[in-house]
Design an enzyme around this catalytic site. Structure first.
Site, short mmCIF file in Angstrom:
data_model
loop_
_atom_site.label_atom_id
_atom_site.label_comp_id
_atom_site.label_asym_id
_atom_site.label_seq_id
_atom_site.Cartn_x
_atom_site.Cartn_y
_atom_site.Cartn_z
N LYS A 1 0.76 -1.37 0.21
CA LYS A 1 -0.15 -0.01 0.03
C LYS A 1 1.07 1.29 -0.03
O LYS A 1 0.81 2.22 0.83
CB LYS A 1 -0.87 -0.08 1.23
CG LYS A 1 -1.85 1.05 1.26
CD LYS A 1 -3.06 0.77 0.41
CE LYS A 1 -4.08 1.86 0.29
NZ LYS A 1 -5.14 2.18 -0.97
N ASP B 1 -7.30 -15.87 2.45
CA ASP B 1 -8.58 -16.25 2.69
C ASP B 1 -9.64 -15.76 1.56
O ASP B 1 -10.19 -16.55 1.07
CB ASP B 1 -9.28 -15.60 3.90
CG ASP B 1 -8.88 -16.41 5.29
OD1 ASP B 1 -8.00 -17.06 5.34
OD2 ASP B 1 -9.81 -16.02 6.09
MG MG Z 1 -5.79 -15.95 8.39
#
Ligand code: MG
Ligand code: IPM
Length: 372
Positions: free
Chosen positions: A194, A254
């Site tokens: 970022k 995830d």
């Molecule tokens: Mg995790």
């Protein structure tokens, strides 16, 4: 057949569904040892909430000592509602973080690869999905997870903070791993940061960029993390190796897992200065505990990473993965990846079916085009 290998494996089942998925990984490793004539000695130790209950601390010294002496470590999962009220630093998760830190594990690799028989369960349309096969290389020993933190109350106002900080050597060592990984794959590296907002990301970007002079075969690209999250969702097959900080890697992995249909499918391996650690990326899933519905595949694939990446047993790893593919092609599905017409089974039956398939594959090596 290759020479017999003797290895000590520490199992850390942990909490929630951790023990069930650890059993699945151990079953696969035992089967490999038996068929290929290796000697794997297993030792089990508590970690996380289970260790808090048994020993008053999420990472007892005995557990850490055993891990230091092991050839490889397998961890199920940590955490659960029972310990949710505990403060940061005393929670089950602290056991895992202290283990990573204590073993000097600064590399975490999370392969996200579409399993062909499961193409239909991806939330992405086929044309967007493509041949999804990427690896997230996550920095594991620094960043916000281990930075300075604290809280104060001034004039009745509470404030809490965590800090993101990286040094050049910390960035270089993880980037070295990622570049090397990319060299051995499709030679594309996407470094995620970022840098339009964070100073630490600017150092990250500068350091990774400077190293591309050494790794000339690798095509380096930089991406802001928000864009990377979007690109992952839009067209994940554009990525080969993704490199990121501890925090960004946690989030992106995830998100990437959802693309192949379930977080229960994704394995991981962590490397550093001592024994490597293998763990599925899913958590302890308290709501599934005791229902035998946890998907053992992330755990089983973590075991194949152990075979391949810790012990150099590629043939054994290929054998497990090919057998797994056939079990899935045969329609066997745990609840999280079920489809109409599937053979719905629990995690323990799935593992048993896989074990039988592994035996069949071993006995009929020629028929399956697989050989010793
Ligand atoms: Mg995790
Ligand atoms: C993971 C997990 C852990 C992490 C938790 C359980 C501490 O989410 O391995 O991705 O945040 O690293």
């Amino acid at each position: 057949m290759g020479t017999t290998m003797k290895k000590t494996i520490v199992l850390l089942p942990g909490d929630g569904i951790g023990p069930e998925v650890t059993r699945a990984a151990a079953a696969v490793l035992r089967e490999s040892a038996q068929e290929f004539n290796h000697q794997f000695d297993f030792m089990e130790f508590p970690i996380g909430g289970a260790a808090i209950d048994a020993a008053g601390t999420p990472l007892p010294n005995k557990t850490l000592d055993a891990c230091r002496k092991a050839d490889a470590i397998f961890l199920g999962a940590v955490g659960g509602p029972k310990w949710d009220a505990l403060p940061v630093g005393k929670r089950p998760e602290t056991g895992l973080l202290d283990l990573r830190k204590g073993l000097g594990l600064y590399v975490n690799v999370r392969p996200v690869k579409l399993l062909e028989p499961l193409r239909g369960i991806s939330p992405l349309k086929a044309d967007r999905l493509g041949d999804l096969d990427l690896e997230i290389v996550r920095e594991l020993a620094g960043g916000m997870y281990f930075g300075e933190r604290g809280n104060t109350t001034e004039k009745g106002v509470e404030r809490a903070w965590d800090t993101e900080s990286y040094s050049t050597p910390e960035i270089e060592r993880i980037a070295t791993f990622a570049y090397t990984r990319a060299e051995n794959r499709s030679r594309r590296l996407c470094s995620v940061d970022k840098a339009n907002v964070l100073t630490s990301s600017q150092l990250w970007r500068r350091t990774v960029s400077a190293m591309s002079a050494v790794y000339t075969a690798v095509k380096l690209e930089h991406m802001y993390v928000d864009n990377a999250a979007m690109q992952l969702t839009l067209r994940p097959s554009q990525f080969d190796v993704m490199l990121s900080s501890n925090m960004f890697g946690d989030i992106l992995s995830d998100a990437a897992a959802a693309l192949v249909g379930s977080i229960g499918l994704i394995p991981s391996a962590s490397f550093g200065s001592s024994a490597p650690l293998f763990e599925p990326i899913h958590g302890s899933a308290p709501s599934l505990t005791g229902t035998d519905s946890a998907n053992p595949i992330g755990s089983i694939l973590s075991a194949t990473m152990m075979l391949r990446d810790a012990f150099g047993l590629s043939l054994e790893a290929d054998w497990v993965e090919q057998s797994l593919n056939r079990v899935l092609a045969g329609g066997y599905r745990t609840p999280d990846i079920t489809e109409p017409g599937a053979r719905a089974v629990g995690g323990s039956v799935f593992t048993e079916v896989l074990r039988e398939e592994m035996q069949r594959t071993f006995e009929h090596a020629e028929r399956y085009g697989w050989g010793v």
